[in-house]
Scaffold this active site. Sequence first.
Site, PDB file in Angstrom:
ATOM      1  N   ARG A  27       0.825  -1.399  -0.039  1.00 10.59           N
ATOM      2  CA  ARG A  27       0.017  -0.084   0.138  1.00 10.59           C
ATOM      3  C   ARG A  27       0.777   1.285   0.030  1.00 10.59           C
ATOM      4  O   ARG A  27       0.476   2.290  -0.621  1.00 10.59           O
ATOM      5  CB  ARG A  27      -1.040  -0.061   1.063  1.00 10.59           C
ATOM      6  CG  ARG A  27      -2.091  -0.905   0.724  1.00 10.59           C
ATOM      7  CD  ARG A  27      -3.108  -1.071   2.149  1.00 10.59           C
ATOM      8  NE  ARG A  27      -2.331  -1.169   3.509  1.00 10.59           N
ATOM      9  CZ  ARG A  27      -1.722  -2.342   4.059  1.00 10.59           C
ATOM     10  NH1 ARG A  27      -1.924  -3.555   3.348  1.00 10.59           N
ATOM     11  NH2 ARG A  27      -1.316  -2.174   5.219  1.00 10.59           N
ATOM     12  N   GLU A  72       3.247  -6.208  14.487  1.00 10.09           N
ATOM     13  CA  GLU A  72       2.414  -6.592  15.617  1.00 10.09           C
ATOM     14  C   GLU A  72       2.005  -8.011  15.532  1.00 10.09           C
ATOM     15  O   GLU A  72       1.249  -8.559  16.493  1.00 10.09           O
ATOM     16  CB  GLU A  72       1.139  -5.607  15.661  1.00 10.09           C
ATOM     17  CG  GLU A  72       0.793  -5.133  14.611  1.00 10.09           C
ATOM     18  CD  GLU A  72       0.949  -3.945  13.463  1.00 10.09           C
ATOM     19  OE1 GLU A  72       0.305  -3.336  12.852  1.00 10.09           O
ATOM     20  OE2 GLU A  72       2.393  -4.102  13.296  1.00 10.09           O
TER      21      GLU A  72
END
Length: 167
Positions: free
Chosen positions: A52, A89
């Site tokens: 992205r 994460e």
Amino acid sequence: MGRVPDFPKPGILFYDITTLFLDSQALRQATEQVAEYARAREIDYVVSAEARGFVLGGAVATAAGAGFILARKPGKLPREVTSVQYELEYGVDTLEVHADAVRDGARVLVHDDLLATGGTANALCRLVEQAGGVVAGCAFVIELAFLAGRERLADYDVHSLLVYDSE
């Protein structure tokens, strides 16, 4: 922007920026706002991570009058690379840039669509510095402030267009 629960794995709330890409006026405005920040930092390059980050990264570089550096996953770049491993994460990953992409002392804007825990952006900063460049700033479309990613980038100037303080 939509929120997608349990993506890419259970327990992760994914912030989907692709809805921004559907609106040409919003996309143009976001690109110009990040480019304005970049121009003020007198950058030579924009570096963005796939995938992205590439959507706005090249456009921001063009609007700012700078070159564009692709940061890719291992095995995707054809020439000699420099790489850095980092924690996400939800796991561990690696990013690579061409070893000759950054001239010594070049001023580089680190750009990504979203700042969450700061792992990817911190890795990009390390790649730039490892290659002899200077991180002129870090720019994001969205910042999830409640995940404290800005703290991992404490040594850099950070700019976000939209900041969410809570989920």
